[in-house]
Design an enzyme around this catalytic site. Structure first.
Site, short mmCIF file in Angstrom:
data_model
loop_
_atom_site.label_atom_id
_atom_site.label_comp_id
_atom_site.label_asym_id
_atom_site.label_seq_id
_atom_site.Cartn_x
_atom_site.Cartn_y
_atom_site.Cartn_z
CE1 TYR A 96 -4.37 1.18 0.11
CE2 TYR A 96 -3.53 2.74 1.45
CZ TYR A 96 -4.61 2.32 0.72
OH TYR A 96 -5.79 2.80 0.38
CG ASN A 169 -15.11 -0.28 2.11
OD1 ASN A 169 -14.84 -0.46 0.94
ND2 ASN A 169 -15.01 -0.97 3.27
NE ARG A 218 -15.17 -11.57 -8.55
CZ ARG A 218 -14.27 -11.73 -7.59
NH1 ARG A 218 -12.92 -12.43 -7.68
NH2 ARG A 218 -14.60 -11.58 -6.44
NE ARG A 220 -18.26 -14.53 -6.13
CZ ARG A 220 -17.38 -13.72 -5.42
NH1 ARG A 220 -16.24 -14.08 -5.43
NH2 ARG A 220 -17.81 -12.74 -5.08
N GLY A 288 -9.98 0.22 -7.47
CA GLY A 288 -9.35 -1.13 -6.89
C GLY A 288 -8.99 -1.91 -8.03
CD1 TRP A 313 -6.28 5.31 -1.95
CD2 TRP A 313 -4.34 6.55 -2.31
NE1 TRP A 313 -5.18 5.00 -0.98
CE2 TRP A 313 -4.19 6.11 -1.22
CE3 TRP A 313 -3.49 7.76 -2.73
CZ2 TRP A 313 -2.85 6.07 -0.77
CZ3 TRP A 313 -2.22 7.77 -2.07
CH2 TRP A 313 -1.87 6.93 -1.05
#
Length: 375
Positions: A96, A169, A218, A220, A288, A313
């Site tokens: 980071y 978040n 995704r 899955r 991200g 960011w």
């Protein structure tokens, strides 16, 4: 006698913050009224620390830390809860851009209760709920001592799992919706990583503004369940990547307008799919790179669609001296969470079970809710 008095006064002044002499009359022995003080110390603390960078499940360990002095401008906070975020993992790994020097205590956000305050602190009292705002490293421990300016008092009626996770978040989702494109009611946005906390917040914050969301997930196990969960939050459309293997993905939009803004937290093919949805002159914001794959953009996307690629960011935004604005937005988001208008998946895990929570946060056990440690 004079020498003795000087000695007594000298020692008293050394160990006292204030000394007051009574007025004396002739023949009286001078007396010294001393307002004594005692040093305030935090209780001993248990903490998750890392002494070197590396894989979090290898370099982190639980240690006992000694009491810390609570100085005159300090606030001692007994932590209630703190999450494990991807950025926490990246700090431990050493990848980071901004990270504390090692050895360090993990964690970057959380909520706690004021335990004690320094002699100059007037804005907080024991029992207040506070969060570090902007976020501050070292929240994975039972007691945290930092200056008064670090802490922001919040409403105790907000559920602790939201208070602990509201900054990194949800604030990212809010800023991205407001900082790049002037969106109006009736517009739409597209995003990958829609099941992430940021993704879930984008759906709900956009809906409050009358903005539609197109959400990519995704392929899955559990994708059908994830689709229904996102729909319940207010998602207008949810597509798995395999559903987008069509010549014209925009044919899937139905009556929704082409999005002017897209969010990417995955990279690779998932980023390319976001770009395909954007209208001419649209903007994709990357915050991200979970797939750790690069973003590939065709020449035609630039020439014929004039697309713009931006990055966000939160750490950089917070460094612009926006403490007041940050705290106002946090209060707004906490109000939404308290009123049930902002929800996302979390799992509360006792501090003693940190290794299990870490394995879940690292993805070892498949898709999991946000791991929130409770102290």
């Amino acid at each position: 006698m004079a020498a003795l008095m000087e000695s007594v006064v000298g020692r008293a002044l050394k160990f006292s913050s204030t000394a007051n002499f009574r007025s004396i009359r002739r023949g009286e022995t001078p007396t010294l009224c001393i307002k004594s003080f005692s040093t305030i110390m935090s209780p001993p603390s248990k903490a998750i620390v890392y002494e070197e960078h590396g894989s979090p499940d290898s370099v982190t360990r639980l240690v006992n830390l000694p009491p810390v002095e609570v100085k005159e401008n300090d606030v001692c906070v007994k932590m209630i809860a703190a999450p494990i975020n991807p950025s926490d993992i990246n700090r431990i790994e050493g990848v980071y851009p901004v990270r504390p020097p090692v050895p360090a205590v993990g964690g970057y956000e959380g909520v706690g209760e004021v335990y004690a305050v320094g002699s100059n602190v007037n804005g907080f009292s024991p029992g207040d709920w506070v969060i570090p705002s902007p976020p501050s490293s070292g929240t994975w421990q039972t007691y945290v001592v930092k200056e008064e300016s670090v802490w922001h008092k919040i409403d105790k009626e907000c559920p602790m799992e939201y208070a602990a996770t509201i900054t990194v978040n949800p604030l990212t989702a809010l800023r991205m919706l407001e900082d790049f494109v002037n969106l109006n009611s009736g517009d739409s946005v597209v995003q990958n990583g829609a099941t992430s906390i940021v993704g879930q917040c984008v759906i709900q914050l956009a809906r409050l503004r009358g903005i539609s969301t197109i959400n990519l997930i995704r392929d899955r196990a559990g994708s059908d369940e994830a689709r229904e969960q996102l729909k319940a939050l207010g998602a207008d459309e949810v597509f798995s990547e395999s559903q987008l293997n069509v010549k014209n993905v925009k044919s899937l939009l139905g009556n929704l307008p082409e999005p002017a803004l897209g969010f990417n937290c995955v990279g690779g093919n998932a980023a390319s799919l976001v770009l395909k949805y954007l209208r001419e002159g649209g903007t994709m914001v990357t915050y991200g790179g979970m797939s750790k794959k690069p973003i590939t953009v065709s020449t035609t996307s630039f020439i014929f669609k004039d697309l713009a690629l931006r990055g966000f960011w939160l750490q950089s935004w917070l460094s612009m001296g926006k403490v007041k604005e940050c705290r106002e937005m946090i209060d707004y988001l906490l109000g939404l969470a308290r009123d049930g208008k902002l929800k996302y998946e979390t799992e509360l895990v006792p501090f003693e079970e940190f290794p299990v929570a870490l394995d879940k946060a690292l993805g070892k056990l498949g898709r999991q809710p946000k791991q929130v440690i409770t102290f």
